[in-house]
Design an enzyme around this catalytic site. Structure first.
Site, mmCIF file in Angstrom:
data_model
loop_
_atom_site.group_PDB
_atom_site.id
_atom_site.type_symbol
_atom_site.label_atom_id
_atom_site.label_comp_id
_atom_site.label_asym_id
_atom_site.label_seq_id
_atom_site.Cartn_x
_atom_site.Cartn_y
_atom_site.Cartn_z
ATOM 1 N N SER A 61 -57.964 -35.126 -22.348
ATOM 2 C CA SER A 61 -57.771 -36.552 -22.073
ATOM 3 C C SER A 61 -56.323 -37.001 -22.206
ATOM 4 C CB SER A 61 -58.649 -37.387 -23.017
ATOM 5 O OG SER A 61 -58.210 -37.264 -24.358
ATOM 6 N N LYS A 102 -55.010 -40.711 -28.755
ATOM 7 C CA LYS A 102 -54.733 -41.527 -27.574
ATOM 8 C C LYS A 102 -53.355 -42.168 -27.716
ATOM 9 C CE LYS A 102 -59.035 -40.895 -26.223
ATOM 10 N NZ LYS A 102 -59.365 -39.961 -25.105
#
Length: 254
Positions: A61, A102
């Protein structure tokens, strides 16, 4: 009988020196180098252990910045120190039980939206995101969120497949995460050895960026310490070998 005598007296010690190889000064300096090297080497590892947390990234991701299976070092930071552009490690119970990695794209009070010309906007300013894959839009969906105070809006660098804040827009907190849920800020990818993360300069117009952690200083301490230890330990054997060569030569004329 005339002529010179061919008899010479042999050294009592058999021609070898019983003193320390390289002399006392050399031995003292080598011992000092080893001691200093150990302090730097062990101090660097100790500093790194209390400052950084290692993580293995399980998914893609964050590609192309961090690939699946990469090992990273995250500096232990307080959530209050997190700024826009930081890649952080956090754990939010509504997102799952495992730590996640993230990128922070907006902080409390910001209005974050997508997409304008395929780009993310924060407080109306288009954000240049060179860490995205070439030609990739900032998001596959349109959204607009005002981030509550004390919270963060986070996206993966792989915007097509990242389960990030955009996947939680319908949650009570509109996909945001509390600052207190952050446990670390990623400084570098150490396996493979990709080095320090690039600074997210696209956010500079909105405020100051986080300063890099002390990883380079820690690495330099460990390397210099190892060199001093090895160099100091090798001094005695090398000096002894060179001394033996100097004493070994052709026999004098008789």
């Amino acid at each position: 009988m005339g002529g010179e005598s061919a008899t010479r007296t042999a050294p009592r010690n058999g021609g070898t020196s019983k003193g320390p190889a390289g002399g006392r000064i050399g031995q003292r300096l080598s011992g000092l180098a080893v001691a200093l090297g150990l302090v730097l080497f062990l101090g660097g590892f100790g500093w790194g252990a209390v400052t950084y947390l290692p993580y293995t990234v399980p998914t893609g991701s964050m590609t192309p910045t961090i690939d699946a299976g990469d090992r990273v070092l995250a500096q232990r930071v307080d959530g209050a120190d997190v700024r826009r552009g930081d890649v952080v490690v956090f754990k939010d119970k509504t997102w799952g039980d495992a730590p996640l990695i993230k990128r922070v794209v907006a902080v409390g009070g910001d209005k974050v939206a997508c997409c304008q010309d395929g780009r993310l906007t924060v407080n109306g300013k288009e954000i240049d995101e060179p860490y995205l894959s070439e030609g990739q839009r900032a998001s596959d969906m349109n959204f607009g969120v005002t981030v509550p105070e004390g919270r963060l809006f986070l996206l993966g660098d792989e915007r097509h497949g990242s389960l990030d804040s955009t996947a939680h827009l319908t949650d009570a907190a509109s996909g945001t995460v509390a600052r207190d849920d952050v446990s670390g800020r990623v400084d570098a990818v150490v396996w493979p050895m990709n080095g320090m993360l690039a600074r997210p300069t696209g956010f500079e117009a909105l405020g100051s960026l986080s300063a890099p952690g002390p990883l380079r200083t820690i690495g330099a301490m460990i390397v210099v310490g190892a060199v001093l230890v090895l160099g100091g330990a090798a001094y005695g054997p090398v000096a002894k070998r060179l001394g033996s060569r100097a004493r070994t030569g052709p026999a004098g004329a008789r």
